[in-house]
Enzyme design. Sequence first.
Site, PDB file in Angstrom:
ATOM      1  N   GLN A   1     -44.869 118.939 -70.001  1.00 16.53           N
ATOM      2  CA  GLN A   1     -44.920 117.614 -69.379  1.00 16.53           C
ATOM      3  C   GLN A   1     -46.308 116.992 -69.556  1.00 16.53           C
ATOM      4  O   GLN A   1     -46.471 115.795 -69.376  1.00 16.53           O
ATOM      5  CB  GLN A   1     -44.564 117.717 -67.889  1.00 16.53           C
ATOM      6  CG  GLN A   1     -43.105 118.095 -67.656  1.00 16.53           C
ATOM      7  CD  GLN A   1     -42.670 118.124 -66.202  1.00 16.53           C
ATOM      8  OE1 GLN A   1     -42.031 119.066 -65.774  1.00 16.53           O
ATOM      9  NE2 GLN A   1     -42.985 117.082 -65.428  1.00 16.53           N
TER      10      GLN A   1
ATOM     11  N   ARG B   1     -39.396 116.922 -58.517  1.00 17.15           N
ATOM     12  CA  ARG B   1     -39.050 115.537 -58.236  1.00 17.15           C
ATOM     13  C   ARG B   1     -39.645 115.036 -56.932  1.00 17.15           C
ATOM     14  O   ARG B   1     -38.962 114.453 -56.087  1.00 17.15           O
ATOM     15  CB  ARG B   1     -37.550 115.347 -58.225  1.00 17.15           C
ATOM     16  CG  ARG B   1     -37.228 113.946 -58.670  1.00 17.15           C
ATOM     17  CD  ARG B   1     -35.787 113.753 -59.010  1.00 17.15           C
ATOM     18  NE  ARG B   1     -35.649 112.478 -59.692  1.00 17.15           N
ATOM     19  CZ  ARG B   1     -34.794 112.255 -60.657  1.00 17.15           C
ATOM     20  NH1 ARG B   1     -33.995 113.196 -61.061  1.00 17.15           N
ATOM     21  NH2 ARG B   1     -34.715 111.078 -61.220  1.00 17.15           N
ATOM     22  N   CYS B   2     -40.898 115.267 -56.752  1.00 17.79           N
ATOM     23  CA  CYS B   2     -41.601 114.690 -55.625  1.00 17.79           C
ATOM     24  C   CYS B   2     -43.043 114.910 -55.938  1.00 17.79           C
ATOM     25  O   CYS B   2     -43.428 115.969 -56.386  1.00 17.79           O
ATOM     26  CB  CYS B   2     -41.239 115.392 -54.342  1.00 17.79           C
ATOM     27  SG  CYS B   2     -42.500 116.456 -53.718  1.00 17.79           S
TER      28      CYS B   2
ATOM     29  N   GLU C   1     -39.148 109.771 -58.440  1.00 17.31           N
ATOM     30  CA  GLU C   1     -39.080 110.792 -57.402  1.00 17.31           C
ATOM     31  C   GLU C   1     -38.509 110.289 -56.101  1.00 17.31           C
ATOM     32  O   GLU C   1     -37.989 111.075 -55.310  1.00 17.31           O
ATOM     33  CB  GLU C   1     -40.490 111.257 -57.086  1.00 17.31           C
ATOM     34  CG  GLU C   1     -41.230 111.725 -58.270  1.00 17.31           C
ATOM     35  CD  GLU C   1     -42.610 112.176 -57.877  1.00 17.31           C
ATOM     36  OE1 GLU C   1     -43.184 111.584 -56.948  1.00 17.31           O
ATOM     37  OE2 GLU C   1     -43.069 113.126 -58.478  1.00 17.31           O
TER      38      GLU C   1
HETATM   39  N1  PCD Z   1     -40.834  99.925 -61.251  1.00 16.29           N
HETATM   40  C1  PCD Z   1     -40.315 100.741 -62.155  1.00 16.29           C
HETATM   41  C2  PCD Z   1     -40.640 102.121 -62.089  1.00 16.29           C
HETATM   42  C3  PCD Z   1     -40.120 102.960 -63.052  1.00 16.29           C
HETATM   43  N2  PCD Z   1     -39.296 102.498 -64.020  1.00 16.29           N
HETATM   44  C4  PCD Z   1     -38.775 103.423 -65.030  1.00 16.29           C
HETATM   45  O1  PCD Z   1     -38.204 104.526 -64.432  1.00 16.29           O
HETATM   46  C5  PCD Z   1     -38.598 105.726 -65.107  1.00 16.29           C
HETATM   47  C6  PCD Z   1     -39.378 106.701 -64.180  1.00 16.29           C
HETATM   48  O2  PCD Z   1     -40.616 106.147 -63.921  1.00 16.29           O
HETATM   49  P1  PCD Z   1     -41.685 106.784 -62.942  1.00 16.29           P
HETATM   50  O3  PCD Z   1     -41.214 106.755 -61.532  1.00 16.29           O
HETATM   51  O4  PCD Z   1     -42.991 106.179 -63.240  1.00 16.29           O
HETATM   52  O5  PCD Z   1     -41.722 108.334 -63.299  1.00 16.29           O
HETATM   53  P2  PCD Z   1     -42.278 109.048 -64.631  1.00 16.29           P
HETATM   54  O6  PCD Z   1     -43.706 109.434 -64.400  1.00 16.29           O
HETATM   55  O7  PCD Z   1     -41.909 108.305 -65.807  1.00 16.29           O
HETATM   56  O8  PCD Z   1     -41.396 110.351 -64.607  1.00 16.29           O
HETATM   57  C7  PCD Z   1     -41.668 111.437 -63.754  1.00 16.29           C
HETATM   58  C8  PCD Z   1     -40.510 111.616 -62.778  1.00 16.29           C
HETATM   59  O9  PCD Z   1     -39.260 111.507 -63.483  1.00 16.29           O
HETATM   60  C9  PCD Z   1     -38.086 111.909 -62.748  1.00 16.29           C
HETATM   61  N3  PCD Z   1     -36.926 111.532 -63.465  1.00 16.29           N
HETATM   62  C10 PCD Z   1     -36.435 112.317 -64.481  1.00 16.29           C
HETATM   63  N4  PCD Z   1     -35.440 111.848 -65.244  1.00 16.29           N
HETATM   64  C11 PCD Z   1     -34.955 112.593 -66.262  1.00 16.29           C
HETATM   65  N5  PCD Z   1     -33.926 112.101 -66.994  1.00 16.29           N
HETATM   66  N6  PCD Z   1     -35.449 113.836 -66.535  1.00 16.29           N
HETATM   67  C12 PCD Z   1     -36.463 114.343 -65.796  1.00 16.29           C
HETATM   68  O10 PCD Z   1     -36.942 115.531 -66.090  1.00 16.29           O
HETATM   69  C13 PCD Z   1     -36.968 113.612 -64.715  1.00 16.29           C
HETATM   70  N7  PCD Z   1     -37.975 114.100 -63.890  1.00 16.29           N
HETATM   71  C14 PCD Z   1     -38.190 113.452 -62.634  1.00 16.29           C
HETATM   72  C15 PCD Z   1     -39.548 113.806 -62.083  1.00 16.29           C
HETATM   73  S1  PCD Z   1     -39.731 115.290 -61.372  1.00 16.29           S
HETATM   74 MO1  PCD Z   1     -42.004 115.749 -61.186  1.00 16.29          MO
HETATM   75  O11 PCD Z   1     -42.312 116.451 -62.641  1.00 16.29           O
HETATM   76  O12 PCD Z   1     -41.468 117.064 -60.073  1.00 16.29           O
HETATM   77  O13 PCD Z   1     -43.611 115.771 -60.400  1.00 16.29           O
HETATM   78  S2  PCD Z   1     -42.017 113.390 -61.401  1.00 16.29           S
HETATM   79  C16 PCD Z   1     -40.619 112.968 -62.131  1.00 16.29           C
HETATM   80  C17 PCD Z   1     -39.425 105.305 -66.308  1.00 16.29           C
HETATM   81  O14 PCD Z   1     -38.613 105.184 -67.433  1.00 16.29           O
HETATM   82  C18 PCD Z   1     -39.929 103.939 -65.890  1.00 16.29           C
HETATM   83  O15 PCD Z   1     -40.244 103.143 -66.911  1.00 16.29           O
HETATM   84  C19 PCD Z   1     -38.957 101.145 -64.065  1.00 16.29           C
HETATM   85  O16 PCD Z   1     -38.188 100.732 -64.930  1.00 16.29           O
HETATM   86  N8  PCD Z   1     -39.502 100.272 -63.125  1.00 16.29           N
HETATM   87 CU   CU1 Z   2     -43.669 118.146 -53.635  1.00 15.46          CU
END
Ligand code: PCD
Ligand code: CU1
Length: 806
Positions: free
Chosen positions: A237, A384-385, A760
């Site tokens: 990433q 996802r936070c 997120e």
């Molecule tokens: N106002 C606004 C904002 C935003 N957007 C869009 O929506 C999306 C997202 O963005 P953002 O919120 O800035 O974010 P980024 O930095 O790009 O990415 C990151 C995130 O992203 C989510 N989502 C998703 N989807 C998919 N399909 N796959 C994946 O793996 C994933 N992962 C998950 C996670 S876990 Mo961490 O790493 O836990 O811290 S953190 C995270 C991109 O395309 C953009 O451009 C729009 O349109 N408008």
């Molecule tokens: Cu977290």
Amino acid sequence: MNDMTPTREQREAKLEGMGCKRKRVEDIRFTQGRGQYVDDVKLPGMLHGDFVRSPYAHARVKSINTEKALKVPGVLAVITAETLKTVNLAWMPTLAGDVQMVLADGKVLFQNQEVAFVVATDRYTADDGINAVEVEYEQLEPQIDPFTAMDPGAPVLREDLTGKNTGAHGPRKHHNHIFEWTVGDKDLTDAAFRKADVTIKEMISYHRTHPSPLETCQSLCSFDKIKGELTIYGTFQAPHVVRTVVALIAKIPEHKIHVIAPDIGGGFGNKVGVYPGYVCSAVASIVTGKPVKWVEDRIENLTSTSFARDYHMTTEIAATKEGKVTGLRVHVLADHGAFDACADPSKWPAGFMNIVTGSYDFPVAHLAVDGVYTNKAPGGVAYRCSFRVTEAAYCIERAMDILAQKLGMDPAELRLKNFIKAEQFPYQSALGWEYDSGDYHTAMKQMMEKVDYAGLRKEQAEKREAFRRGETREIMGLGVSFFTEIVGAGPSKNCDILGIAMFDSCEIRLHPTGSGVARVGTKSQGQGHETTWAQIIATEIGIPADDITVEEGNTDTAPYGLGTYGSRSTPVAGAAIAMAARKIKAKAQMIAAYKLEVHEDDLEWDIDGFRVKGLPEKVLGMKDICWIAYNAPPPGMEPGLEAVSYYDPPNMTYPFGAYLCVMDIDVDTGVYKVRRFYALDDCGTRINPMIIEGQVHGGLTEAFAIAMGQEIRYDDTGNVMSGSFMDFFIPTAVETPKWETDFTVTPSPHHPIGAKGVGESPNVGGVPCFSNAVNDAFSFLGSTHIQMPHDYWRNWQAAKALGVVG
Ligand code: PCD
Ligand SMILES: [Cu+]
């Protein structure tokens, strides 16, 4: 003007700029099976590596015998900690300032820990080699429960830290203690509690879970002895961070390291950390002189790379009897497993947990976090936070419901009473953040109106009566959640990874015929950056999005950036893209002024080019400017049309949202049905509404999974009980509820296009929403808090504990 001249609307539509539901350009290859993932990369003479792993959670490694394994035809090498010591790589630094064994060095500290790396001509042979490696273990007492990890008699897990009373984040109180982190004013907070009319206290646990992307973690390393160059294809990433860290650890000059993150099949935070597999495939390539590939299987992914959460939050709120909150006190016990490998900016041992005051105007607050070691897999990634924000949101949103229950108030009313008001932004929170913008009351009221909140409460009251009369065995829950996210790490004044400042970057190069390429320091894992980044450029400089190629993930070509996680791409790289585009536009304006023979100030921007103010016929389009920039620039001006921007944001962005879940639970079986789920998200200026909707659907689905069943569970001896998709809940289309989405737009005042992150948010707001629905359903029977995950069995147990089932 003849009829063929396009209208303003047509010119604008052609650009497919910001606000357009542009179809995802990357999906053309993804849906046809033409993505190019790490495992699709095959280099000549490539070998395959695989791990011998520990069956025990805690054991001494008495000996490792590789003799038989080396006799298996096709096995070329077996790497152990002893091999790694010769290149000083038996241990590696973690992103959190701790160190982690790459391969077992004297001891193993969690089940499935990497013990030896077998390299063979193919994956099957590597597996045969694994089975032939003989390891002698002596089992030690495991420490699984974080609550007893700091007992006086608790076993010593990290012998390497013996005698070290301070760690990366200050003093350690016990041999299994990692750090204590405190924020806020303790004395003022304690005073608020002494004066309070009403207080609540609850231990709110957010269980251990795992991001489990469809594609597991993998790498392919190729060391060229002649050139002294190392090429690494990997599921990263943050590719540039990988290159810098490899340069620092392996002492290979940075320009001789090529890191390439090709297409990635989902990251969700799992692909931020550094894993032994990456290090071993690199060392194996240096040792064998051949490219070496490492591909994790599902069990390995679930049990050894980067868990998420495992936060146990004792939460207290002080309030007046009218329901005005006056103080918040939270103590977190954080289970980090065997090594502190959390992926947070370096100075934040508990991430942005201090966003725990949420959307409410708390005059004072105090937060203390204790991190402990246990015999579980290391990690602590976001899933996802952004950096523990979902833990914080879960904590405060559950606690507000508990307070409402104690006060006999409606949870939505309690929230409306305590929200930070629109006119208070930028708002300084008691725990140190400056919220950039928000309009919480409008969002909450819009939600309540759209779902007919009052009507639903009435229906619930009737159902409760019917339940009491014995006419139904079904209970109804309304889950309210209102979250404030914090995304866009980050201002480099307080955010860095191992000293690498968290800015981001974009480089735009336009070609003579009016198309171009944009290279960005982020790395899409499915988010759709190839689509959205081009949309920002289209709006900024009037070149159709279709004429801009977006490239990410190759450290040889992309400008240095910190990658994609923590919903930082839009707040940080999105800003860099706009700024680079504006530099191009400024040069374009000089060219236009020269060509149209006016002063620059006499020009105005008009969708896809410049026009002389007051003379609508005198125009020069961006496409023509591209040609002129190369072939006939004004005298004295350099040819070419390109720009680069490195953007260090002045602040984070604070997206927010109002969610509601309607759930019915059958008390005799614990089976629940999500009748409705409504999600209103405010992420400021919206780049692509269709992508946003997809992001919200995906994030809500993961929130549903986590709240309703997904868990990494250990038994008392440290066996992982949920090591495959047989026991780790991954909702399919069958289980997943239908999502209703909605939005308001409150732009970020400091972001060049006003955009905030969104990826997120649905997870951050979704988890408490589901949990509040379950808890709300049971509350009239006398419960205050039922721990997640709320699977059928646990719902049934809750009903039993409350005495409504025999
Ligand atoms: N106002 C606004 C904002 C935003 N957007 C869009 O929506 C999306 C997202 O963005 P953002 O919120 O800035 O974010 P980024 O930095 O790009 O990415 C990151 C995130 O992203 C989510 N989502 C998703 N989807 C998919 N399909 N796959 C994946 O793996 C994933 N992962 C998950 C996670 S876990 Mo961490 O790493 O836990 O811290 S953190 C995270 C991109 O395309 C953009 O451009 C729009 O349109 N408008
Ligand atoms: Cu977290």
